[in-house]
Design a protein around this motif. Structure first.
Motif, PDB file in Angstrom:
ATOM      1  N   ILE A 148      10.433  -1.464  -7.715  1.00  0.00           N
ATOM      2  CA  ILE A 148       9.152  -1.724  -8.371  1.00  0.00           C
ATOM      3  C   ILE A 148       8.265  -0.509  -8.149  1.00  0.00           C
ATOM      4  CG2 ILE A 148       7.164  -3.267  -8.538  1.00  0.00           C
ATOM      5  CD1 ILE A 148       9.853  -4.532  -9.297  1.00  0.00           C
ATOM      6  N   TRP A 149       7.798   0.083  -9.228  1.00  0.00           N
ATOM      7  CA  TRP A 149       7.025   1.322  -9.143  1.00  0.00           C
ATOM      8  C   TRP A 149       5.650   1.077  -8.524  1.00  0.00           C
ATOM      9  CZ3 TRP A 149      10.901   4.205  -9.690  1.00  0.00           C
ATOM     10  CH2 TRP A 149      11.859   3.993 -10.680  1.00  0.00           C
ATOM     11  N   ALA A 150       5.072   2.133  -7.964  1.00  0.00           N
ATOM     12  CA  ALA A 150       3.787   2.029  -7.269  1.00  0.00           C
ATOM     13  C   ALA A 150       2.699   1.443  -8.162  1.00  0.00           C
ATOM     14  CB  ALA A 150       3.364   3.407  -6.751  1.00  0.00           C
ATOM     15  N   SER A 151       2.735   1.784  -9.441  1.00  0.00           N
ATOM     16  CA  SER A 151       1.714   1.294 -10.368  1.00  0.00           C
ATOM     17  C   SER A 151       1.787  -0.213 -10.581  1.00  0.00           C
ATOM     18  CB  SER A 151       1.845   2.008 -11.715  1.00  0.00           C
ATOM     19  OG  SER A 151       3.156   1.821 -12.251  1.00  0.00           O
ATOM     20  N   HIS A 152       2.929  -0.820 -10.221  1.00  0.00           N
ATOM     21  CA  HIS A 152       3.134  -2.252 -10.450  1.00  0.00           C
ATOM     22  C   HIS A 152       3.252  -3.062  -9.160  1.00  0.00           C
ATOM     23  CE1 HIS A 152       5.119  -1.162 -14.584  1.00  0.00           C
ATOM     24  NE2 HIS A 152       3.799  -1.095 -14.611  1.00  0.00           N
ATOM     25  N   MET A 153       3.192  -2.409  -8.006  1.00  0.00           N
ATOM     26  CA  MET A 153       3.579  -3.103  -6.777  1.00  0.00           C
ATOM     27  C   MET A 153       2.637  -4.242  -6.392  1.00  0.00           C
ATOM     28  SD  MET A 153       2.801  -0.138  -3.949  1.00  0.00           S
ATOM     29  CE  MET A 153       1.161   0.563  -3.706  1.00  0.00           C
ATOM     30  N   ASN A 154       1.382  -4.218  -6.829  1.00  0.00           N
ATOM     31  CA  ASN A 154       0.478  -5.311  -6.488  1.00  0.00           C
ATOM     32  C   ASN A 154       0.146  -6.208  -7.671  1.00  0.00           C
ATOM     33  OD1 ASN A 154      -0.077  -5.103  -3.626  1.00  0.00           O
ATOM     34  ND2 ASN A 154      -1.013  -3.129  -4.100  1.00  0.00           N
TER      35      ASN A 154
ATOM     36  N   SER B 258       0.804  -1.225   0.000  1.00  0.00           N
ATOM     37  CA  SER B 258       0.000   0.000   0.000  1.00  0.00           C
ATOM     38  C   SER B 258       0.833   1.269   0.000  1.00  0.00           C
ATOM     39  CB  SER B 258      -0.928   0.022   1.226  1.00  0.00           C
ATOM     40  OG  SER B 258      -0.175  -0.039   2.430  1.00  0.00           O
ATOM     41  N   THR B 259       2.119   1.156   0.308  1.00  0.00           N
ATOM     42  CA  THR B 259       2.964   2.350   0.357  1.00  0.00           C
ATOM     43  C   THR B 259       4.293   2.098  -0.337  1.00  0.00           C
ATOM     44  OG1 THR B 259       3.916   1.696   2.496  1.00  0.00           O
ATOM     45  CG2 THR B 259       1.974   3.128   2.538  1.00  0.00           C
ATOM     46  N   THR B 260       4.887   3.171  -0.822  1.00  0.00           N
ATOM     47  CA  THR B 260       6.240   3.118  -1.368  1.00  0.00           C
ATOM     48  C   THR B 260       7.137   3.925  -0.453  1.00  0.00           C
ATOM     49  OG1 THR B 260       5.829   5.056  -2.762  1.00  0.00           O
ATOM     50  CG2 THR B 260       5.439   2.886  -3.733  1.00  0.00           C
ATOM     51  N   THR B 261       8.328   3.433  -0.227  1.00  0.00           N
ATOM     52  CA  THR B 261       9.232   4.102   0.699  1.00  0.00           C
ATOM     53  C   THR B 261      10.642   4.127   0.138  1.00  0.00           C
ATOM     54  OG1 THR B 261       9.671   2.016   1.846  1.00  0.00           O
ATOM     55  CG2 THR B 261       7.913   3.400   2.724  1.00  0.00           C
TER      56      THR B 261
ATOM     57  N   SER C 119      18.151   9.375  -6.947  1.00  0.00           N
ATOM     58  CA  SER C 119      17.040   9.738  -7.820  1.00  0.00           C
ATOM     59  C   SER C 119      15.708   9.680  -7.072  1.00  0.00           C
ATOM     60  CB  SER C 119      16.987   8.788  -9.020  1.00  0.00           C
ATOM     61  OG  SER C 119      15.797   8.972  -9.764  1.00  0.00           O
ATOM     62  N   THR C 120      14.799  10.580  -7.435  1.00  0.00           N
ATOM     63  CA  THR C 120      13.440  10.555  -6.887  1.00  0.00           C
ATOM     64  C   THR C 120      12.444  10.137  -7.968  1.00  0.00           C
ATOM     65  OG1 THR C 120      13.192  12.926  -7.366  1.00  0.00           O
ATOM     66  CG2 THR C 120      13.929  12.309  -5.148  1.00  0.00           C
ATOM     67  N   GLN C 121      12.932   9.458  -8.980  1.00  0.00           N
ATOM     68  CA  GLN C 121      12.068   8.946 -10.051  1.00  0.00           C
ATOM     69  C   GLN C 121      11.008   8.030  -9.462  1.00  0.00           C
ATOM     70  OE1 GLN C 121      14.259   7.152 -13.292  1.00  0.00           O
ATOM     71  NE2 GLN C 121      12.543   5.859 -13.892  1.00  0.00           N
ATOM     72  N   SER C 122       9.771   8.136  -9.938  1.00  0.00           N
ATOM     73  CA  SER C 122       8.680   7.342  -9.370  1.00  0.00           C
ATOM     74  C   SER C 122       7.916   6.532 -10.412  1.00  0.00           C
ATOM     75  CB  SER C 122       7.697   8.259  -8.632  1.00  0.00           C
ATOM     76  OG  SER C 122       7.139   9.217  -9.525  1.00  0.00           O
ATOM     77  N   GLN C 123       8.405   6.525 -11.643  1.00  0.00           N
ATOM     78  CA  GLN C 123       7.752   5.763 -12.699  1.00  0.00           C
ATOM     79  C   GLN C 123       8.757   5.505 -13.822  1.00  0.00           C
ATOM     80  OE1 GLN C 123       4.541   8.291 -13.944  1.00  0.00           O
ATOM     81  NE2 GLN C 123       5.880   9.823 -14.852  1.00  0.00           N
ATOM     82  N   PRO C 124       8.460   4.569 -14.725  1.00  0.00           N
ATOM     83  CA  PRO C 124       9.401   4.302 -15.823  1.00  0.00           C
ATOM     84  C   PRO C 124       9.607   5.544 -16.685  1.00  0.00           C
ATOM     85  CG  PRO C 124       7.736   2.570 -15.660  1.00  0.00           C
ATOM     86  CD  PRO C 124       7.280   3.676 -14.767  1.00  0.00           C
TER      87      PRO C 124
END
Length: 316
Positions: A215-221, A135-138, A190-195
């Motif tokens: 693994i980006w938030a959009s793919h984590m589940n 549920s969270t990215t850290t 880096s603070t990149q958050s997506q591809p």
């Protein structure tokens, strides 16, 4: 279903995309009541405890301790649980993982690049992940930041500082299947958050010999599937010592392709080196991209060999 293979016990990197969901895993018949209460959070969500004489238990325990390096003698594996996927939600997550595996495999010309990787956190967060998913990215709790996402590690030693000690002195790490697909190198800090483009699916700290997966938030589940849970004890003073603190902070080694090929020639069969050299020549002639070259290099040499060479190569 396929069992965990002995040759994978140290690196925990398995190329075969089939899931490890055998039906011969049974709960341990006798155990410490206090610890059983501690594990109730996991068992109520479809995790089953493996017996110590179970083959998968032995392979995972051996690999976990071996990969702890200088801390191996001080680490005690207390229990290993396996995701049985017995609940409706568990079955749905497994099916979703398989669907995305096939989708990424088709996108990446037949190779979804599925690996095993470790994730450590608190008992409560791991319980929530098993129950509801990520549920969270850290940012990582140690070392450098390689983008904003879910961090997993090919070797448990690199992620052990993320495992938080619970009230019974235990720490917990998930062993997950991860769909990496096409990876791109993420610069430290880096603070990149997506591809950066649709071509890529995940991030790594080093494209040749990665030690951190992002693994980006959009793919984590959809791209992470928790398969096993290892509960262990490790003295606090060791986790705060230089033995482990220096490892995540060590700069990622860099090596030029010609130097890498010379180093690999000492370990690989001449036929494999001939194939690698051909792809390198194609790259020099601009017939293939660097991404394709690296992908072919990893397929032929294997991540274990590449990682071993990179560790031997002095950082500059």
């Amino acid at each position: 279903m396929e069992q965990l293979r002995e040759e994978d016990q140290v690196s925990m990197t398995i190329e075969n995309p089939e899931m490890l969901l055998s039906s011969d895993s049974e709960a341990e018949s006798s155990s410490n009541p206090r610890l059983e209460h501690n594990f109730r959070l996991f068992k109520t969500n479809g995790m089953i405890k493996l017996e110590e004489n179970n083959k998968e238990h032995g392979l995972i325990k051996s690999g976990f301790i071996t990969c702890m390096g200088p801390l191996a003698k001080q680490v005690e594996v207390v229990a290993i649980h396996k995701n049985s996927c017995s609940t409706l939600l568990g079955k749905a997550r497994l099916e979703a993982f398989r669907i995305f595996s096939e989708a990424v495999r088709e996108k990446c010309n037949g190779n979804a690049n599925i690996k095993y990787a470790w994730f450590g956190s608190s008992k409560e967060e791991i319980g929530n992940i098993i129950s509801h998913g990520f549920s969270t990215t850290t940012e990582p709790k140690s070392g450098e930041c390689f983008g904003i996402g879910v961090y997993l590690y090919p070797a448990n030693f690199d992620g052990v500082l993320s495992a938080v000690e619970d009230e019974n002195g235990l720490r917990h790490m998930l062993l997950c299947r991860v769909i990496l697909g096409n990876t791109e190198e993420i610069a430290a800090g880096s603070t990149q958050s997506q591809p950066t483009s649709e071509e890529f699916d995940s991030g790594v700290d080093n494209i040749v010999a990665p030690t951190t997966y992002t693994i980006w938030a959009s793919h984590m589940n959809s791209h992470i599937f928790p398969n096993f849970l290892v509960s262990f004890r490790c003295p606090n003073y060791l986790l705060g010592s230089s033995k482990i603190r220096k490892v995540p902070l060590k700069p990622t080694p860099r090596i030029k392709f010609p130097d890498l090929l010379r180093a690999l020639s000492k370990f690989l069969h001449p036929s494999r080196m001939a194939s690698i050299s051909k792809y390198y020549e194609d790259f020099q002639r601009s017939k293939i991209t660097k991404l394709v070259l690296v992908r072919k290099l990893r397929q032929i040499a294997g991540d274990t060999s590449l990682r071993a060479v990179m560790k031997l190569y002095p950082h500059k």
